[in-house]
Design a protein around this motif. Sequence first.
Motif, PDB file in Angstrom:
ATOM      1  N   GLY A  55       0.856  -1.144  -0.114  1.00 28.21           N
ATOM      2  CA  GLY A  55      -0.021   0.037  -0.068  1.00 28.21           C
ATOM      3  C   GLY A  55       0.817   1.359   0.005  1.00 28.21           C
ATOM      4  N   GLY A  56       1.890   1.206   0.242  1.00 26.36           N
ATOM      5  CA  GLY A  56       3.023   2.315   0.288  1.00 26.36           C
ATOM      6  C   GLY A  56       3.943   2.364  -1.027  1.00 26.36           C
ATOM      7  N   CYS A  57       3.612   1.380  -2.005  1.00 25.69           N
ATOM      8  CA  CYS A  57       4.338   1.295  -2.895  1.00 25.69           C
ATOM      9  C   CYS A  57       3.904   2.028  -4.200  1.00 25.69           C
ATOM     10  CB  CYS A  57       4.859  -0.379  -3.395  1.00 25.69           C
ATOM     11  SG  CYS A  57       6.180  -0.267  -4.549  1.00 25.69           S
ATOM     12  N   GLU A  58       4.057   3.307  -4.280  1.00 25.57           N
ATOM     13  CA  GLU A  58       3.531   4.008  -5.438  1.00 25.57           C
ATOM     14  C   GLU A  58       3.699   3.472  -6.647  1.00 25.57           C
ATOM     15  OE1 GLU A  58       3.988   8.470  -7.107  1.00 25.57           O
ATOM     16  OE2 GLU A  58       3.370   8.317  -5.081  1.00 25.57           O
ATOM     17  N   ASP A  59       4.845   2.613  -7.078  1.00 32.12           N
ATOM     18  CA  ASP A  59       5.187   1.931  -8.384  1.00 32.12           C
ATOM     19  C   ASP A  59       4.077   0.956  -8.776  1.00 32.12           C
ATOM     20  OD1 ASP A  59       7.114   3.933  -9.070  1.00 32.12           O
ATOM     21  OD2 ASP A  59       8.882   2.551  -8.302  1.00 32.12           O
ATOM     22  N   LEU A  60       3.597   0.245  -7.838  1.00 31.50           N
ATOM     23  CA  LEU A  60       2.553  -0.607  -7.779  1.00 31.50           C
ATOM     24  C   LEU A  60       1.484   0.008  -7.595  1.00 31.50           C
ATOM     25  CD1 LEU A  60       4.195  -3.635  -6.067  1.00 31.50           C
ATOM     26  CD2 LEU A  60       4.025  -3.495  -8.583  1.00 31.50           C
ATOM     27  N   MET A  61       0.965   0.695  -6.852  1.00 37.38           N
ATOM     28  CA  MET A  61      -0.249   1.209  -6.455  1.00 37.38           C
ATOM     29  C   MET A  61      -0.903   2.137  -7.603  1.00 37.38           C
ATOM     30  SD  MET A  61      -1.422  -0.094  -3.498  1.00 37.38           S
ATOM     31  CE  MET A  61      -2.690   1.072  -3.119  1.00 37.38           C
ATOM     32  N   GLU A  62       0.112   2.756  -8.573  1.00 29.03           N
ATOM     33  CA  GLU A  62      -0.214   3.562  -9.469  1.00 29.03           C
ATOM     34  C   GLU A  62       0.097   3.161 -10.746  1.00 29.03           C
ATOM     35  OE1 GLU A  62       0.655   7.772  -8.602  1.00 29.03           O
ATOM     36  OE2 GLU A  62      -0.773   7.350  -6.689  1.00 29.03           O
ATOM     37  N   ALA A  63       0.184   1.937 -10.949  1.00 28.28           N
ATOM     38  CA  ALA A  63       0.880   1.025 -12.437  1.00 28.28           C
ATOM     39  C   ALA A  63      -0.284   0.877 -13.124  1.00 28.28           C
ATOM     40  CB  ALA A  63       1.489  -0.202 -12.161  1.00 28.28           C
ATOM     41  N   TYR A  64      -0.642   1.806 -13.892  1.00 28.90           N
ATOM     42  CA  TYR A  64      -1.604   1.897 -15.050  1.00 28.90           C
ATOM     43  C   TYR A  64      -2.926   2.173 -14.561  1.00 28.90           C
ATOM     44  CZ  TYR A  64      -3.988   0.900 -19.558  1.00 28.90           C
ATOM     45  OH  TYR A  64      -4.647   0.859 -20.661  1.00 28.90           O
ATOM     46  N   TYR A  65      -3.221   1.186 -13.701  1.00 28.28           N
ATOM     47  CA  TYR A  65      -4.452   1.300 -12.914  1.00 28.28           C
ATOM     48  C   TYR A  65      -4.322   2.101 -11.390  1.00 28.28           C
ATOM     49  CZ  TYR A  65      -6.891  -1.939 -16.333  1.00 28.28           C
ATOM     50  OH  TYR A  65      -7.221  -2.396 -17.323  1.00 28.28           O
ATOM     51  N   TYR A  66      -5.277   2.487 -10.788  1.00 31.86           N
ATOM     52  CA  TYR A  66      -4.803   3.269  -9.352  1.00 31.86           C
ATOM     53  C   TYR A  66      -5.790   2.624  -8.304  1.00 31.86           C
ATOM     54  CZ  TYR A  66      -3.047   6.446 -12.621  1.00 31.86           C
ATOM     55  OH  TYR A  66      -2.181   7.332 -13.694  1.00 31.86           O
ATOM     56  N   PHE A  67      -4.929   2.088  -7.427  1.00 31.62           N
ATOM     57  CA  PHE A  67      -5.566   1.458  -6.217  1.00 31.62           C
ATOM     58  C   PHE A  67      -5.783   2.478  -5.498  1.00 31.62           C
ATOM     59  CE2 PHE A  67      -3.567  -2.321  -8.096  1.00 31.62           C
ATOM     60  CZ  PHE A  67      -4.623  -3.357  -7.731  1.00 31.62           C
ATOM     61  N   TRP A  68      -7.251   2.458  -4.775  1.00 26.92           N
ATOM     62  CA  TRP A  68      -7.396   3.721  -3.661  1.00 26.92           C
ATOM     63  C   TRP A  68      -6.717   3.467  -2.452  1.00 26.92           C
ATOM     64  CZ3 TRP A  68     -13.398   4.384  -4.463  1.00 26.92           C
ATOM     65  CH2 TRP A  68     -13.746   4.762  -5.692  1.00 26.92           C
ATOM     66  N   ASP A  69      -6.320   4.649  -1.819  1.00 27.19           N
ATOM     67  CA  ASP A  69      -5.582   4.507  -0.577  1.00 27.19           C
ATOM     68  C   ASP A  69      -6.813   4.106   0.527  1.00 27.19           C
ATOM     69  OD1 ASP A  69      -3.341   5.460  -1.335  1.00 27.19           O
ATOM     70  OD2 ASP A  69      -4.107   7.480  -1.383  1.00 27.19           O
ATOM     71  N   TYR A  79     -21.241  -1.944  -3.580  1.00 29.86           N
ATOM     72  CA  TYR A  79     -19.972  -2.650  -3.917  1.00 29.86           C
ATOM     73  C   TYR A  79     -18.922  -1.786  -3.089  1.00 29.86           C
ATOM     74  CZ  TYR A  79     -21.956  -5.149  -7.836  1.00 29.86           C
ATOM     75  OH  TYR A  79     -22.727  -5.692  -8.832  1.00 29.86           O
ATOM     76  N   LEU A  80     -17.862  -2.462  -2.669  1.00 31.34           N
ATOM     77  CA  LEU A  80     -16.750  -1.753  -1.911  1.00 31.34           C
ATOM     78  C   LEU A  80     -15.731  -1.444  -3.088  1.00 31.34           C
ATOM     79  CD1 LEU A  80     -15.179  -0.749   0.377  1.00 31.34           C
ATOM     80  CD2 LEU A  80     -14.367  -3.130   0.492  1.00 31.34           C
ATOM     81  N   LEU A  81     -15.687  -0.199  -3.517  1.00 31.60           N
ATOM     82  CA  LEU A  81     -14.895   0.278  -4.528  1.00 31.60           C
ATOM     83  C   LEU A  81     -13.209   0.418  -3.980  1.00 31.60           C
ATOM     84  CD1 LEU A  81     -17.011   3.138  -5.712  1.00 31.60           C
ATOM     85  CD2 LEU A  81     -17.205   0.870  -6.487  1.00 31.60           C
ATOM     86  N   PHE A  82     -12.475   0.029  -4.842  1.00 29.37           N
ATOM     87  CA  PHE A  82     -10.939   0.128  -4.650  1.00 29.37           C
ATOM     88  C   PHE A  82     -10.151   0.324  -5.673  1.00 29.37           C
ATOM     89  CE2 PHE A  82     -11.825  -4.254  -5.720  1.00 29.37           C
ATOM     90  CZ  PHE A  82     -10.800  -4.804  -6.563  1.00 29.37           C
ATOM     91  N   LEU A  83     -10.566   0.644  -6.964  1.00 30.78           N
ATOM     92  CA  LEU A  83      -9.786   0.369  -7.852  1.00 30.78           C
ATOM     93  C   LEU A  83     -10.355   1.191  -9.238  1.00 30.78           C
ATOM     94  CD1 LEU A  83      -6.777  -0.674  -9.404  1.00 30.78           C
ATOM     95  CD2 LEU A  83      -8.317  -2.331 -10.153  1.00 30.78           C
ATOM     96  N   GLU A  84      -9.664   2.061 -10.108  1.00 25.26           N
ATOM     97  CA  GLU A  84     -10.161   2.657 -11.228  1.00 25.26           C
ATOM     98  C   GLU A  84      -8.908   2.757 -12.168  1.00 25.26           C
ATOM     99  OE1 GLU A  84     -11.681   6.573 -10.101  1.00 25.26           O
ATOM    100  OE2 GLU A  84      -9.699   7.236  -9.162  1.00 25.26           O
ATOM    101  N   ASP A  85      -9.254   2.962 -13.422  1.00 24.41           N
ATOM    102  CA  ASP A  85      -8.383   2.980 -14.572  1.00 24.41           C
ATOM    103  C   ASP A  85      -7.935   4.240 -14.774  1.00 24.41           C
ATOM    104  OD1 ASP A  85     -10.901   3.680 -15.451  1.00 24.41           O
ATOM    105  OD2 ASP A  85     -10.028   3.380 -17.589  1.00 24.41           O
ATOM    106  N   GLU A  86      -6.853   4.612 -15.446  1.00 20.33           N
ATOM    107  CA  GLU A  86      -6.211   6.077 -15.580  1.00 20.33           C
ATOM    108  C   GLU A  86      -7.431   6.968 -16.253  1.00 20.33           C
ATOM    109  OE1 GLU A  86      -2.812   5.988 -17.799  1.00 20.33           O
ATOM    110  OE2 GLU A  86      -3.480   4.789 -19.484  1.00 20.33           O
ATOM    111  N   ASP A  87      -8.227   6.473 -16.988  1.00 20.35           N
ATOM    112  CA  ASP A  87      -9.067   7.435 -17.688  1.00 20.35           C
ATOM    113  C   ASP A  87     -10.472   7.519 -16.764  1.00 20.35           C
ATOM    114  OD1 ASP A  87      -7.295   8.044 -19.753  1.00 20.35           O
ATOM    115  OD2 ASP A  87      -8.117   6.241 -20.806  1.00 20.35           O
ATOM    116  N   GLU A  88     -10.596   6.790 -15.591  1.00 20.09           N
ATOM    117  CA  GLU A  88     -11.667   7.061 -14.834  1.00 20.09           C
ATOM    118  C   GLU A  88     -13.197   6.304 -15.619  1.00 20.09           C
ATOM    119  OE1 GLU A  88     -12.211  10.620 -12.816  1.00 20.09           O
ATOM    120  OE2 GLU A  88     -10.141  10.393 -12.065  1.00 20.09           O
ATOM    121  N   GLU A  89     -12.772   5.450 -16.569  1.00 18.05           N
ATOM    122  CA  GLU A  89     -14.021   4.888 -17.204  1.00 18.05           C
ATOM    123  C   GLU A  89     -14.432   3.639 -16.593  1.00 18.05           C
ATOM    124  OE1 GLU A  89     -12.669   4.125 -21.236  1.00 18.05           O
ATOM    125  OE2 GLU A  89     -12.121   6.123 -21.771  1.00 18.05           O
ATOM    126  N   PHE A  90     -13.514   3.171 -15.941  1.00 18.18           N
ATOM    127  CA  PHE A  90     -13.977   1.922 -15.055  1.00 18.18           C
ATOM    128  C   PHE A  90     -13.554   2.001 -13.490  1.00 18.18           C
ATOM    129  CE2 PHE A  90     -13.481   0.482 -19.611  1.00 18.18           C
ATOM    130  CZ  PHE A  90     -14.870  -0.168 -19.872  1.00 18.18           C
TER     131      PHE A  90
END
Length: 148
Positions: A55-69, A79-90
């Motif tokens: 959770g503190g590794c930005e290179d993984l948490m923001e690798a193309y998709y963005y895991f929420w803090d 639904y419990l939301l936890f991830l979105e794509d870089e364009d916020e389409e999904f």
Amino acid sequence: MSDMFLNNFRALVAKYLDEPWLEADGIPLAELDELLAGHNITVPQVLREFLHAVGGCEDLMEAYYYFWDPEELQIEDGYLLFLEDEDEEFTWGFRAEQLAVPDPIIWRRNNATGAWTSEDGTFSEFVFDMFDWVFSEDDDDVDMDVDD
């Protein structure tokens, strides 16, 4: 509860970043529990261990998709939301009624239509497949020209 996924998530750092896992790559459990306590929601064991491991590794948490803090996690549309794509389409999430399952099935919402579709895989399966896909894309971009 024993750690079912922790070491596999920690291994992602060495596998994809060619660095040893460090404690700074994760979120300490006490801090994580404090951040999650403010939500008054159950977080599946697999997500808790993922955040604890990387959770503190930005290179993984923001690798193309963005895991929420942890403080950004929320329940929406059941639904419990936890991830979105870089364009916020999904946006990806777990069904709220499945949060007690250690490694629940992942669902993806099309943000334009609001329609949810099952990914037909658990969080751990999805994460390992996603990182394989994201980091293999870098290999495809390498210039294959060889000088004589």
